[in-house]
Design an enzyme around this catalytic site. Structure first.
Site, mmCIF file in Angstrom:
data_model
loop_
_atom_site.group_PDB
_atom_site.id
_atom_site.type_symbol
_atom_site.label_atom_id
_atom_site.label_comp_id
_atom_site.label_asym_id
_atom_site.label_seq_id
_atom_site.Cartn_x
_atom_site.Cartn_y
_atom_site.Cartn_z
ATOM 1 N N GLY A 80 1.010 -1.227 0.180
ATOM 2 C CA GLY A 80 -0.079 -0.022 0.083
ATOM 3 C C GLY A 80 0.938 1.328 -0.036
ATOM 4 N N CYS A 81 0.269 2.515 0.423
ATOM 5 C CA CYS A 81 0.982 3.476 0.666
ATOM 6 C C CYS A 81 2.259 3.531 1.399
ATOM 7 C CB CYS A 81 0.091 4.774 1.232
ATOM 8 S SG CYS A 81 1.080 6.243 1.414
ATOM 9 N N PHE A 82 3.446 3.744 0.630
ATOM 10 C CA PHE A 82 4.592 3.488 1.575
ATOM 11 C C PHE A 82 4.948 4.319 2.641
ATOM 12 C CE2 PHE A 82 6.632 5.781 -2.562
ATOM 13 C CZ PHE A 82 6.100 7.178 -2.086
#
Length: 162
Positions: free
Chosen positions: A12-14
């Site tokens: 997902g979003c880092f």
């Protein structure tokens, strides 16, 4: 770190992935970078990766000392940080750049990733409340080139204390 290995994950979003790994393994002295890997465009920008046209995943690369934390422990934590049963989606983030992936750096890492993934799959089958469904969608692929994200993405959630 003298005895250093790399581990690379996409979940997902880092920003969030980096924060949970740094929080969990702060005493193990890990080092992290967020960036892009798994795609076919050299030196992608954040805007390009967000367009979904590069095939890169938002990723975290971890430098760790295997005497302080094992690769298996990192993989187990990776599975605790996101839902690996959703293809190209983590919460409100949708697209191939948000896929679940383990990018291994050696055959030993590949074997460990496969073993831990099978254990997670078995737990998901026996505990239906663990994830949305029991089909693990995590890709396990050889690590390729890792492109650092722009400087303002590094330690983003850590630096704003969220």
């Amino acid at each position: 770190m003298p005895n250093t290995e790399s581990a690379t994950f996409a979940a997902g979003c880092f920003w969030g992935v980096e924060k949970v790994f740094k929080k969990e393994f702060k005493d193990a002295g890990i080092e992290t970078r967020v960036g892009y890997t798994g795609g076919d465009v050299p030196n992608p920008t954040y805007k390009q990766v967000c367009s979904g046209t590069t095939q890169h995943a938002e990723s975290i690369q971890i430098k760790f000392d295997p005497e302080k934390v094992s690769y298996a422990t990192l993989v187990e934590h990776f599975y605790k940080t996101h839902d690996p049963t959703t293809k190209y989606r983590q919460g409100n983030d949708i697209g191939s750049q948000y896929r679940s992936a383990i990018f291994y750096h050696s055959q030993e890492q590949k074997q460990i990733a496969e073993q831990v993934t099978e254990q997670v799959r078995e737990r998901a089958l026996s505990d239906k409340s663990l994830y949305q469904n029991s089909n693990i969608e995590t890709e396990i692929v050889a690590a390729g080139v890792f492109y650092d994200a722009e400087d303002y993405h590094q330690n983003y959630l850590v630096s704003i204390n969220v």
